[in-house]
Structure formats: C-alpha cells, structure tokens
Design a protein around this motif. Structure first.
Motif, mmCIF file in Angstrom:
data_model
loop_
_atom_site.group_PDB
_atom_site.id
_atom_site.type_symbol
_atom_site.label_atom_id
_atom_site.label_comp_id
_atom_site.label_asym_id
_atom_site.label_seq_id
_atom_site.Cartn_x
_atom_site.Cartn_y
_atom_site.Cartn_z
ATOM 1 N N LEU A 1 0.702 -1.263 0.037
ATOM 2 C CA LEU A 1 0.003 -0.019 0.060
ATOM 3 C C LEU A 1 0.948 1.191 0.000
ATOM 4 O O LEU A 1 0.440 2.273 -0.866
ATOM 5 N N TRP A 2 2.056 1.193 0.707
ATOM 6 C CA TRP A 2 2.884 2.491 0.836
ATOM 7 C C TRP A 2 3.445 2.650 -0.433
ATOM 8 O O TRP A 2 3.501 3.966 -0.771
ATOM 9 N N TRP A 3 4.014 1.596 -1.367
ATOM 10 C CA TRP A 3 4.795 1.809 -2.436
ATOM 11 C C TRP A 3 3.596 2.111 -3.405
ATOM 12 O O TRP A 3 3.854 2.853 -4.508
ATOM 13 N N LEU A 4 2.287 1.611 -3.485
ATOM 14 C CA LEU A 4 1.363 2.080 -4.329
ATOM 15 C C LEU A 4 0.803 3.578 -4.403
ATOM 16 O O LEU A 4 0.961 4.183 -5.252
ATOM 17 N N VAL A 5 0.767 3.874 -3.236
ATOM 18 C CA VAL A 5 0.601 5.508 -2.855
ATOM 19 C C VAL A 5 1.764 6.060 -3.491
ATOM 20 O O VAL A 5 1.422 7.159 -4.135
ATOM 21 N N TYR A 6 3.185 5.721 -3.160
ATOM 22 C CA TYR A 6 4.162 6.452 -3.622
ATOM 23 C C TYR A 6 4.105 6.364 -5.277
ATOM 24 O O TYR A 6 4.384 7.323 -5.950
ATOM 25 N N ALA A 7 3.811 5.342 -5.899
ATOM 26 C CA ALA A 7 3.854 5.224 -7.247
ATOM 27 C C ALA A 7 2.937 6.190 -7.971
ATOM 28 O O ALA A 7 3.124 6.843 -8.875
ATOM 29 N N VAL A 8 1.634 6.291 -7.371
ATOM 30 C CA VAL A 8 0.610 7.067 -7.726
ATOM 31 C C VAL A 8 1.180 8.493 -7.707
ATOM 32 O O VAL A 8 1.144 9.319 -8.593
ATOM 33 N N LEU B 1 1.770 1.135 -19.155
ATOM 34 C CA LEU B 1 0.841 2.508 -19.337
ATOM 35 C C LEU B 1 -0.483 2.482 -19.081
ATOM 36 O O LEU B 1 -1.051 3.330 -18.826
ATOM 37 N N GLU B 2 -1.198 1.100 -18.806
ATOM 38 C CA GLU B 2 -2.407 1.087 -18.043
ATOM 39 C C GLU B 2 -2.496 1.693 -16.747
ATOM 40 O O GLU B 2 -3.509 2.385 -16.347
ATOM 41 N N PHE B 3 -1.244 1.504 -16.002
ATOM 42 C CA PHE B 3 -1.164 1.826 -14.715
ATOM 43 C C PHE B 3 -1.328 3.429 -14.709
ATOM 44 O O PHE B 3 -1.866 4.031 -13.909
ATOM 45 N N VAL B 4 -0.422 3.857 -15.345
ATOM 46 C CA VAL B 4 -0.386 5.507 -15.556
ATOM 47 C C VAL B 4 -1.861 6.151 -16.008
ATOM 48 O O VAL B 4 -2.175 6.903 -15.417
ATOM 49 N N GLY B 5 -2.309 5.530 -17.051
ATOM 50 C CA GLY B 5 -3.734 5.975 -17.175
ATOM 51 C C GLY B 5 -4.948 5.753 -16.168
ATOM 52 O O GLY B 5 -5.383 6.760 -15.953
ATOM 53 N N ALA B 6 -4.642 4.727 -15.433
ATOM 54 C CA ALA B 6 -5.712 4.454 -14.360
ATOM 55 C C ALA B 6 -5.233 5.630 -13.082
ATOM 56 O O ALA B 6 -6.275 6.035 -12.497
#
Lengths: 162, 280
Positions: free
Chosen positions: A13-20, B30-35
C-alpha cells in the motif's frame, strides 16, 4: 536502516501510494523520474527483494508510458544500482553528499542513455532537451529523495517504535 | 558488466523481433499510468465545468448573441455546401471514382504530455485504448487540424507521437497546387518542414497543406499546416519549405481518433490443385 520491515500488505500500500504520487509528479514535470528516489530509499534500507520488485514495476511504468523500444528504463535503473554499490563503498549510503553525487551521475547517464538510444533505435532525439532533462533529474532527485526518505523513516519508525 | 550488456542486448534484439516486452509494458505500465491520471483529470474537469457553467457567467448573454449571429451565417454556408456535396456525388459517379472510405471519429481526452523519464519525444497520452478504437497508427486530429498518430495502444490508454516530433512523417499535398511532399517535425515550438518538393514544383506562401491519404494512414484532405516560407537553393534539388502547424499542440486537451471503418476484403486464395491443372 536495518530495521524490521512493515508487513507485506502495508508495504504494498505504501509503495502503491508512492507510485501514484510519482506518476502525478512525472505528469507535472516531464523528463524527471519521480520514482527513482523511492528505489534509492529501498536500496538504502537494504531490502533487496523489495528493490527488485520496485525496479521491475517502475521499469514497466516508464517503458509503457515512453515511446522508445524496450530497454532504456532497465539500463537507467541498472546504472542507479551500480552507482549505489560503487558509492556505498566510499560514502555512507544515507549521506547527502552521496545522494547529490549519485543524482549528478544519473543526470549524466540520462544524457548518455539518450544518445545511445538515438543510435541504437535510429531515432532523432534533440540534444538540448536531453541536456535539460539530465539537469532536471540531477536537481530533482535529491529534493524528492529528502521527502521520500523522511516519509519512509517515519513509516519504519511506526513499525519499530523502539 | 560485459555479461549484463550482453544480456541486455540479447533482450533488446529479442524484443525487437517479437515485441513481447513492449506489449507487456504497454498492458501494465501504460495502463497503470492511465488508471492513476484519469480520476484526477476527471475531477479537475468537473470542477472547471462547474465553475464555467454555474459561477463564471460574466458575458454569457453577449457571447450567446454572437454565437446566434454566427449560427445564422453558418446555416447559409451549410445550405451552399449541401449543393456542392450533391454536385460532387454526381460528378464522382460520372467519373466512376470511388468515394473515400468511411472514417469514424472517436473523441478522446489528453491525460498527460511527455510523461516519464523517456520524455524526449513529443508525445501525449490519451484516455482511449484499443478497446475504444485507438489502435496503433490511428490518426489523431483536433478540430483545426492533424495532431499525430497513435504510437502505442493499451486496452484503455494510448500514447501518441505528435507531428512536431522529428521522428514524425506525414504525406501531404498542397491544397491549391496539389504538390506532394512529406511533412517532418523539427521539435517543440519549431515550424514543420515539407521535404522532397522539387525545385520546379508550384507552391505558394500561405497555401494550406492537407493529408494526401496515401497508404490509407490518414484520411485524404485533412488540414495539417500552412506554408510560411519557401526558399530556393542553388546546391539542392529540392525547395526548402517551412510550414506552421494549424493546431496548438502545447495545450491539447481533447482530440479525435480517426479510425478507418472501411471493410477490407480479405484476399481469397484459390486452392491450388496441381492434379486439376495437369488434367487440363
């Protein structure tokens, strides 16, 4: 930073938020890798498995969003790992001077990688833009690293209150 | 280090032949970036629309009057154009020329410009993928002219190479003199260059360049750029023609994907029967 690591779910979850946040950062400032400071923090934590997963996933993000044929992101993170290993033998891994030199090295590598891909993939890549991107990476990576390192330390302290 | 380079080059060559890793990156990265980007862009759009439609209403009545006046003029123009269209259909039939194949337009939103560390090429990301009709090489246009073409397409997100990128090539014709050439980008905030125009080919400054429709990549007659300068050289066989793109590619927000909906008839191979031939 050899503390106990958070649970797998919490880490994901931490890294997912970071990636976003990183993807939004990249959409606001083109040419800069906002995901690399996270990889650097992970390398500093000494968690190889986590670093490997991050490199694979972040490489896919870069390769998917970019227009070049597969490869530059792999070489980008490979050089980051190499610079980290070499630098760690001379400096303390979390030393600010080390991070500054590390990001400068990556800024130069960004330009070299662009020139290499220009020849390898027979593309026209404008040198001025490449130089600007390299300089931006060299400047922005330490700044983002300071923030991510602070947040990551707080996260690890939360797991290891003692 | 040598081993790593060897492995990398092997992977690179294998991927160039098969495209497996590129497809994996397209379907995941690419899909992750889009989402990630689409919800934020949607939220921003809602806020901006709310502000524009319900709060910032200064000058709306005046603008409405202007638009009504414009609409009346356009209705006259459309009536004239309908006559021309009917005449064109009759002339085509007379000359036995097949009309242009059908092209379908699909609206798409730009969700990012030049994203990631590989942002040296002029590109945008769209919120439509191949499941919405944005397949690779699909032409992308704005309301005032060509934008580029889809370079990479995931299921719900795609990336577009803009016509200002130096790697972009589009076959064009000058609208009045019908002189063919290739439009090549020279980078951001630069003009476009029309290449391979012979010295004696007729062209004029201010002439519109439209897509030639060759190879079916773009529909024929789509406006691309306007000629701003023509230079003749003593040492070259070609004119140096510079053109200005019609679309402002820096601030793209919405675009149209132009998909060719014409049915392509598959080549029917007749079974080769050597015995029959021998019998004949």
């Amino acid at each position: 930073m050899q503390n106990q690591q958070p649970s797998a779910l919490r880490s994901v979850l931490w890294w997912l938020v970071y990636a976003v946040c990183g993807v939004w950062g990249m959409s606001l400032l083109p040419g800069v890798d906002f995901l690399l400071p996270g990889v650097l923090c992970s390398m500093q934590e000494g968690n190889r498995q986590q670093t490997l997963w991050l490199v694979v996933l972040f490489s896919l993000v870069h390769e998917g969003a970019g227009l070049l044929a597969f490869g530059p992101a792999v070489l980008w993170y490979a050089m980051a790992a190499l610079l980290f290993q070499v630098g760690r033998s001379i400096f303390e891994a979390e030393n600010v001077v080390f991070v500054l030199l590390f990001s400068m090295g990556l800024g130069v590598w960004h330009v070299a990688l662009g020139i290499m891909m220009r020849h390898l993939q027979d593309l026209v890549i404008l040198l001025p833009r490449l130089l600007v991107s390299g300089a931006l990476n060299a400047v922005c990576i330490p700044v983002v690293w300071v923030v991510v390192h602070f947040l990551r330390q707080r996260e690890l302290r939360h797991v290891n209150p003692s | 280090m040598v081993l790593v380079l060897f492995l990398y080059l092997s992977l690179f060559t294998w991927n160039l032949r098969t495209g497996y890793v590129d497809r994996l990156a397209t379907h995941t990265g690419l899909e992750f970036v889009g989402a990630v980007l689409k919800p934020g862009k949607w939220l921003r759009l809602q806020v901006v629309e709310f502000w524009d439609h319900y709060i910032d209403l200064v000058g709306v009545r005046k603008r409405n009057d202007e638009l009504e006046a414009q609409m009346r003029e356009i209705l006259f123009a459309v009536a004239g154009a309908k006559e021309d269209q009917a005449e064109l259909a009759r002339l085509r039939e007379l000359l036995s020329i097949a009309p242009p194949t059908g092209w379908e337009r699909i609206g798409a939103r730009v969700i990012a410009h030049r994203l990631g560390s590989q942002a040296e090429l002029e590109s945008v990301l769209l919120d439509k993928g191949y499941l919405d009709g944005a397949s690779v090489h699909t032409p992308v246009v704005a309301y005032d002219g060509a934008v580029g073409r889809v370079f990479r397409a995931g299921p719900y997100t795609s990336s577009v190479l803009l016509l200002t990128d130096p790697n972009s090539r589009i076959a064009v014709l000058s609208q009045d003199n019908r002189t063919p050439g290739i439009i090549v980008g020279l980078g951001p905030r630069h003009q476009l260059e029309m290449r391979y125009v012979s010295l004696n080919a007729p062209l004029a400054v201010g002439e519109l360049l439209v897509t030639s429709g060759q190879a079916g990549a773009f529909p024929k007659g789509l406006p691309v750029a306007r000629i701003v300068s023509i230079e003749y050289s003593d040492i070259s066989l070609f004119q140096k023609v510079m053109a200005e793109p019609l679309t402002n590619l820096e601030n793209l927000e919405e675009v149209l994907l132009v998909g060719n909906t014409a049915e392509v008839q598959p080549f029917e191979e007749k079974p080769h029967d050597s015995r029959q031939e021998a019998d004949d």
